[in-house]
Design a protein around this motif. Structure first.
Motif, PDB file in Angstrom:
ATOM      1  N   ALA A  21       0.831  -1.207   0.000  1.00  0.00           N
ATOM      2  CA  ALA A  21       0.000   0.000   0.000  1.00  0.00           C
ATOM      3  C   ALA A  21       0.865   1.256   0.000  1.00  0.00           C
ATOM      4  CB  ALA A  21      -0.941  -0.013   1.201  1.00  0.00           C
ATOM      5  N   LEU A  22       1.941   1.252   0.800  1.00  0.00           N
ATOM      6  CA  LEU A  22       2.846   2.404   0.838  1.00  0.00           C
ATOM      7  C   LEU A  22       3.486   2.647  -0.527  1.00  0.00           C
ATOM      8  CD1 LEU A  22       4.839   2.207   4.219  1.00  0.00           C
ATOM      9  CD2 LEU A  22       3.203   3.963   3.506  1.00  0.00           C
ATOM     10  N   ALA A  23       3.833   1.553  -1.212  1.00  0.00           N
ATOM     11  CA  ALA A  23       4.498   1.674  -2.510  1.00  0.00           C
ATOM     12  C   ALA A  23       3.523   1.989  -3.638  1.00  0.00           C
ATOM     13  CB  ALA A  23       5.245   0.380  -2.824  1.00  0.00           C
ATOM     14  N   GLY A  24       2.244   1.965  -3.346  1.00  0.00           N
ATOM     15  CA  GLY A  24       1.250   2.270  -4.357  1.00  0.00           C
ATOM     16  C   GLY A  24       0.823   1.086  -5.191  1.00  0.00           C
ATOM     17  N   PHE A  25       1.290  -0.114  -4.830  1.00  0.00           N
ATOM     18  CA  PHE A  25       0.880  -1.303  -5.573  1.00  0.00           C
ATOM     19  C   PHE A  25      -0.563  -1.694  -5.251  1.00  0.00           C
ATOM     20  CE2 PHE A  25       5.594  -2.383  -5.140  1.00  0.00           C
ATOM     21  CZ  PHE A  25       5.903  -1.765  -6.343  1.00  0.00           C
ATOM     22  N   LEU A  26      -1.011  -1.358  -4.060  1.00  0.00           N
ATOM     23  CA  LEU A  26      -2.398  -1.600  -3.654  1.00  0.00           C
ATOM     24  C   LEU A  26      -3.043  -0.257  -3.353  1.00  0.00           C
ATOM     25  CD1 LEU A  26      -2.302  -4.705  -1.238  1.00  0.00           C
ATOM     26  CD2 LEU A  26      -3.237  -4.601  -3.547  1.00  0.00           C
ATOM     27  N   SER A  27      -4.012   0.130  -4.144  1.00  0.00           N
ATOM     28  CA  SER A  27      -4.700   1.392  -3.903  1.00  0.00           C
ATOM     29  C   SER A  27      -5.684   1.232  -2.749  1.00  0.00           C
ATOM     30  CB  SER A  27      -5.458   1.833  -5.153  1.00  0.00           C
ATOM     31  OG  SER A  27      -6.523   0.934  -5.436  1.00  0.00           O
ATOM     32  N   LYS A  29      -8.790   1.778  -2.892  1.00  0.00           N
ATOM     33  CA  LYS A  29      -9.975   1.111  -3.410  1.00  0.00           C
ATOM     34  C   LYS A  29      -9.789  -0.405  -3.411  1.00  0.00           C
ATOM     35  CE  LYS A  29     -11.962   3.006  -6.904  1.00  0.00           C
ATOM     36  NZ  LYS A  29     -12.274   3.496  -8.285  1.00  0.00           N
ATOM     37  N   VAL A  30      -8.607  -0.865  -3.823  1.00  0.00           N
ATOM     38  CA  VAL A  30      -8.323  -2.298  -3.838  1.00  0.00           C
ATOM     39  C   VAL A  30      -8.296  -2.850  -2.419  1.00  0.00           C
ATOM     40  CG1 VAL A  30      -6.587  -4.046  -4.397  1.00  0.00           C
ATOM     41  CG2 VAL A  30      -7.082  -2.215  -6.024  1.00  0.00           C
ATOM     42  N   SER A  31      -7.692  -2.105  -1.500  1.00  0.00           N
ATOM     43  CA  SER A  31      -7.637  -2.527  -0.095  1.00  0.00           C
ATOM     44  C   SER A  31      -9.031  -2.681   0.482  1.00  0.00           C
ATOM     45  CB  SER A  31      -6.837  -1.505   0.722  1.00  0.00           C
ATOM     46  OG  SER A  31      -6.909  -1.801   2.095  1.00  0.00           O
ATOM     47  N   ASP A  32      -9.902  -1.711   0.197  1.00  0.00           N
ATOM     48  CA  ASP A  32     -11.275  -1.790   0.695  1.00  0.00           C
ATOM     49  C   ASP A  32     -12.012  -2.977   0.078  1.00  0.00           C
ATOM     50  OD1 ASP A  32     -10.922   0.408   2.282  1.00  0.00           O
ATOM     51  OD2 ASP A  32     -11.805   1.825   0.856  1.00  0.00           O
ATOM     52  N   GLY A  33     -11.784  -3.204  -1.214  1.00  0.00           N
ATOM     53  CA  GLY A  33     -12.436  -4.330  -1.878  1.00  0.00           C
ATOM     54  C   GLY A  33     -11.969  -5.665  -1.328  1.00  0.00           C
TER      55      GLY A  33
END
Length: 309
Positions: A21-27, A29-33
């Motif tokens: 998430a910090l690196a921007g690989f997981l947005s 929106k993706v985390s919430d999904g």
């Protein structure tokens, strides 16, 4: 090394999610999904698969409930009293302080860690505790927070029932217990599908939790968050351990499950309630992150004490 072999995969996956998430690989929106998938599909499938597994039997005595919820009540009460002493904290905020100090992260960390630690011996008491923990803790918190409202008791109870009946985990517990009581279990293609989805629960839950930690601000109110964390990771499991091992009598695996369940960090439900009622959101969010980070070390201590060294 035994303790590290239990803890490292759990918190290692949380770290993977956090870094991604910090690196921007997981947005976001993706985390919430991913979190929604875990909560709504994967963990319910795991619950049904486990409760309907052949040979999963056991008996829960009242001492098991008294041990866990006695410790939770103590931590909740002290947390609320401490919250009331803070300047600017209203009654609802104080209740949320106590709730956060006693609400364990069961879905994202508790289930995978306890199943790894206790295996089949701990599966039955774990899911029985999960079945009671969710409606009882959320029900008490909701009722206490809205106790000064204008709605009647019947209206509040009806609202609570609707909330629970829309909760996928609660529904999965009811379904699993119903199938178990009827002596039924998924078979063939249905079983393969349920097992396949259930197998993704732990990994997805831990990565989703790690990714979600990025949005929390630990420094928002560090002293209060630290106070909640100390109660959650220290007082709650200590009280349960004393009751389960030194006051009441029960199988060692049951006592260990209750203690480790209590040793989990602050659950995400505390943050969800704070956001819903728009009070103490920053403090509770900080407590979620801080307790999760510190649980890396405290769970090693509890696992060692419980004989997993």
């Amino acid at each position: 090394m035994t303790v590290l072999s239990l803890v490292a995969p759990i918190f290692g996956l949380i770290l993977v999610g956090w870094i991604a998430a910090l690196a921007g690989f997981l947005s976001e929106k993706v985390s919430d999904g991913l979190s929604e998938y875990v909560f709504s599909i994967a963990v319910p499938a795991l619950i049904v698969a486990t409760l309907t597994r052949p040979g999963l039997t056991g008996e829960i005595t009242p001492s098991f409930w008294f041990s866990y919820f006695g410790g939770a009540a103590l931590s909740w009460g002290i947390g609320s009293l401490v919250g009331l002493r803070r300047a600017g904290v209203e009654r609802r905020g104080a209740i949320l302080h106590g709730f956060a100090a006693s609400q364990s992260n069961t879905v994202f960390i508790g289930v995978p860690m306890i199943l790894q630690a206790y295996g089949e011996d701990g599966a039955f008491p774990l899911f029985m505790l999960l079945a009671v923990h969710l409606p009882l803790m959320m029900g008490c918190a909701t009722f206490l927070i809205e106790a000064d409202g204008q709605a009647s008791l019947l209206t509040r109870l009806r609202g609570l029932a609707l909330v629970l009946l829309r909760n996928p985990i609660f529904l999965a517990l009811i379904l699993g217990l119903g199938l178990k009581g009827a002596g039924l279990a998924p078979g063939g293609i249905v079983k393969a599908l349920v097992d396949s989805v259930a197998g993704t629960a732990s990994t997805c839950a831990l990565i989703a939790l790690g990714a979600g930690l990025v949005r929390y601000r630990v420094l928002h109110d560090l002293p209060s968050a630290l106070g909640i964390t100390v109660l959650k990771l220290g007082l709650h499991p200590l009280a349960v351990w004393l009751l389960a091992f030194h006051v009441f009598t029960m199988p060692p695996a049951y006592a260990g499950v209750a203690t480790l369940f209590a040793a989990m960090p602050v659950g995400i439900n505390a943050y969800l309630l704070a956001a819903r009622y728009r009070t103490e959101t920053g403090v509770v969010a900080a407590a979620v992150m801080l307790s999760t980070l510190l649980a890396i070390f405290t769970t090693i201590g509890w696992l060692t004490l419980l004989g997993h060294a």
